[in-house]
Design a protein around this motif. Sequence first.
Motif, short mmCIF file in Angstrom:
data_model
loop_
_atom_site.label_atom_id
_atom_site.label_comp_id
_atom_site.label_asym_id
_atom_site.label_seq_id
_atom_site.Cartn_x
_atom_site.Cartn_y
_atom_site.Cartn_z
N LEU A 94 29.35 6.11 85.63
CA LEU A 94 29.45 5.53 84.29
C LEU A 94 29.25 6.60 83.22
CD1 LEU A 94 29.84 2.75 82.92
CD2 LEU A 94 27.34 2.55 82.84
N LEU A 95 28.27 7.47 83.42
CA LEU A 95 28.04 8.55 82.47
C LEU A 95 29.21 9.52 82.43
CD1 LEU A 95 24.25 9.48 82.84
CD2 LEU A 95 25.44 8.91 80.72
N HIS A 96 29.75 9.85 83.60
CA HIS A 96 30.90 10.76 83.64
C HIS A 96 32.09 10.14 82.92
CE1 HIS A 96 33.75 13.72 85.01
NE2 HIS A 96 34.47 12.79 85.64
N ALA A 97 32.31 8.85 83.11
CA ALA A 97 33.41 8.17 82.42
C ALA A 97 33.18 8.21 80.91
CB ALA A 97 33.52 6.72 82.90
N ALA A 98 31.92 8.01 80.50
CA ALA A 98 31.59 8.04 79.07
C ALA A 98 31.83 9.43 78.49
CB ALA A 98 30.14 7.61 78.85
N VAL A 99 31.44 10.47 79.23
CA VAL A 99 31.67 11.84 78.78
C VAL A 99 33.17 12.09 78.64
CG1 VAL A 99 31.46 14.28 79.37
CG2 VAL A 99 29.52 12.75 79.73
N SER A 100 33.95 11.62 79.59
CA SER A 100 35.40 11.82 79.56
C SER A 100 36.03 11.15 78.33
CB SER A 100 36.04 11.27 80.84
OG SER A 100 35.49 11.90 81.99
N VAL A 101 35.51 9.99 77.96
CA VAL A 101 36.01 9.31 76.76
C VAL A 101 35.65 10.11 75.51
CG1 VAL A 101 35.76 7.25 75.31
CG2 VAL A 101 36.02 7.01 77.78
N VAL A 102 34.44 10.65 75.47
CA VAL A 102 34.04 11.47 74.32
C VAL A 102 34.91 12.72 74.23
CG1 VAL A 102 32.16 12.77 73.24
CG2 VAL A 102 31.67 10.60 74.37
N VAL A 103 35.26 13.29 75.38
CA VAL A 103 36.17 14.44 75.40
C VAL A 103 37.51 14.05 74.76
CG1 VAL A 103 37.52 15.98 76.88
CG2 VAL A 103 35.10 15.58 77.37
N PHE A 104 38.00 12.87 75.11
CA PHE A 104 39.25 12.38 74.52
C PHE A 104 39.13 12.23 73.01
CE2 PHE A 104 41.29 8.42 72.99
CZ PHE A 104 42.59 8.87 72.96
N LEU A 105 38.04 11.62 72.55
CA LEU A 105 37.84 11.40 71.11
C LEU A 105 37.73 12.73 70.37
CD1 LEU A 105 35.28 8.44 71.23
CD2 LEU A 105 37.72 8.32 70.74
N MET A 106 37.01 13.68 70.97
CA MET A 106 36.84 14.97 70.32
C MET A 106 38.17 15.74 70.29
SD MET A 106 34.03 17.88 71.20
CE MET A 106 34.87 18.39 72.70
N ALA A 107 38.90 15.69 71.41
CA ALA A 107 40.20 16.37 71.46
C ALA A 107 41.17 15.76 70.44
CB ALA A 107 40.78 16.28 72.87
N SER A 108 41.05 14.45 70.21
CA SER A 108 41.90 13.79 69.22
C SER A 108 41.64 14.34 67.82
CB SER A 108 41.66 12.28 69.24
OG SER A 108 41.98 11.74 70.50
N LYS A 109 40.39 14.73 67.57
CA LYS A 109 40.04 15.31 66.27
C LYS A 109 40.55 16.75 66.16
CE LYS A 109 37.59 12.08 64.21
NZ LYS A 109 37.96 11.56 62.87
N ILE A 110 40.48 17.49 67.25
CA ILE A 110 40.79 18.92 67.21
C ILE A 110 42.29 19.18 67.21
CG2 ILE A 110 40.61 21.07 68.54
CD1 ILE A 110 37.80 20.15 69.36
N PHE A 111 43.05 18.38 68.00
CA PHE A 111 44.49 18.63 68.11
C PHE A 111 45.27 17.84 67.06
CE2 PHE A 111 43.14 19.74 72.43
CZ PHE A 111 43.78 20.96 72.58
N ASN A 112 46.33 18.44 66.61
CA ASN A 112 47.22 17.78 65.66
C ASN A 112 48.65 18.12 66.05
OD1 ASN A 112 48.21 16.36 63.48
ND2 ASN A 112 47.96 18.06 62.04
N VAL A 113 49.07 17.59 67.22
CA VAL A 113 50.39 17.91 67.77
C VAL A 113 51.20 16.63 67.88
CG1 VAL A 113 51.64 18.83 69.76
CG2 VAL A 113 49.45 19.83 69.09
N GLN A 114 52.40 16.63 67.35
CA GLN A 114 53.29 15.48 67.43
C GLN A 114 54.18 15.65 68.67
OE1 GLN A 114 53.07 12.84 65.42
NE2 GLN A 114 51.35 13.87 64.41
N ASN A 115 53.94 14.83 69.68
CA ASN A 115 54.74 14.93 70.91
C ASN A 115 56.11 14.25 70.74
OD1 ASN A 115 52.56 16.17 72.02
ND2 ASN A 115 51.82 14.37 73.11
N ARG A 116 57.07 14.79 71.43
CA ARG A 116 58.41 14.19 71.41
C ARG A 116 58.63 13.32 72.65
NH1 ARG A 116 62.03 19.49 69.63
NH2 ARG A 116 60.93 19.90 67.66
#
Length: 569
Positions: A94-116
């Motif tokens: 459960l903790l690992h899953a929570a960390v993985s979600v936080v990684v996603f949220l943080m990466a969403s803030k850091i990256f600004n790439v429009q995929n095709r």
Amino acid sequence: MRPGYYSIIIILFSFAVYFNTLYNNFVFDDIPNVLENHWIKDIRNVREIFSTHLAGFNNGYSSSYYRPVIQLVFMFNYHIFGFAPWGYHFINILLHAAVSVVVFLMASKIFNVQNRIPSLFSIPFLVALFFATHPIHTEAVSWVAGVMDLSFTFFYLLSLYFYICSYDQRPFRGAFFFSVVMFFISSLCKEPAITLPFLLFAYDAFFRNKGTSATVYIKRYVPYIFVSAAYLLMRFAAIKGVAPSKGFHELNTYQYVINVFPLFINYMKKLVLPLELSALHPFSPVSSIFEPKCLLSIFLTIVIGILAFLFRNKKTVLFGLSLVVIPLLPALYIPGIAGESVFAERYLYLPSVGFVLILGYLYGIGLERAGRKGALLAIVSIGLIAIYSIGTFERNQVWKDSYSLWADTVTKSPQSAVAHEYFGYALYSQGRLDEAIEQYQIALSLNPKRVDSRINLGVAYALKGWTDQAIAHYKAGLTLRPDDADGHMNLGLAFLAKEQVEDAIGECSLALNINPNSAGAHNCLGIAYATKGLIDKAIYHFQESVRMDPDNINYRNNFALFYNMRDSR
């Protein structure tokens, strides 16, 4: 696709690759940290938990770790699951899953790439899946005691995420406050959390608004400095020290410094190629900078530095590299790490976040240059996630129980005395005494100063009825470590076998002086006093042994036998 859907998929992936750990048992340090930890059974021990070191529940052992929140996690697990291993493994997943979600949220803030290509293959989502499935995490997630790395990383990344959010034009209320609070909790989980202020500085250096004065940033760091000072004061009050000092005292300062390079490169290798994973990686220090291993490591470190310079305008790459290096710095402080843990896979749990961010950046660059072939790159990335998932799932099975774990470790690290010692104990637990004795003897041939190997060999000899040999090994072990409570207790039991009752009483009393919570020493004294006909004293010690270990049927039988004997007189 909405972030919530992404998060659900990430959680499902995390549970899918680690689901088989729910069938795993307690192994390695889980035994003392959970099964022998009386603190976690009573919430009234919270004061003690916050006022002493991690192993404070064991009066016969000291440590330089101050991690009170971990004891609270174990206490929570115990009151929900008792000693059912699956429950502890469930919390880890459960903790690992929570960390993985936080990684996603943080990466969403850091990256600004429009995929095709379809949003399912977005960079933040793939970064989170790279992290969720990376095999280097198996030690931290599959091992119950790995919750220390999981929990500190969770709060560490939450703090970083809230800090990033506090820069938004419309930040959610209290983002900065929550960041500071999460940092404080993280520091009480594990020591490397103290590196966070340096990472915040790196983030500001790479992503700062050039129109903002340095004074504004400095003011933002003040709360983190206060939290760091509060943590260090709490740590010093509890363990009377700040920086630990443990192993490899034979190395001088120069050798400590040059060994950082091979150690760092080994960590980078495991991040890129997570192969030949092992519970222990024996550390073979170099003694001169001119040794080939050292020269190659320095060269590779310089190459990494040159690559960082070439990408100096790529803030995501530089921040990712900072997220690899900064949290790893405590693991490169060799004097503060015990010999067999100088290199450990769990130390890469948090730094791997930086690695997957760099992978995400390379994926984004590939998309920009691939044009219509971007879908093929996405498929390759999914293939890497599949390879990671298979490797993780298979590695989890090695951590199933002590036998499978140490059989694997002995095969991969045959020169590790500790690996042979633990494998010997796993064989001993299965009743395979002759094989256990062989492993203990190998451990002692590799390191004659392994006290636990000597004590365990003595126990095996005693069970075979070779009492004199057992006594010889107990005494040899106690010469090296005279404050070993279990050593004195086992020596007392050996003296009882030879009917040397007074010697037995002396040794078991020493054991209790060292560790008043030793149920075995109380039982030993009970037998000794019963042998002398001192029934009341025997009953007292049998009663204490039952109080400390109520699940031990031998202790309960001894108490009941002599209690009834006294009442029938």
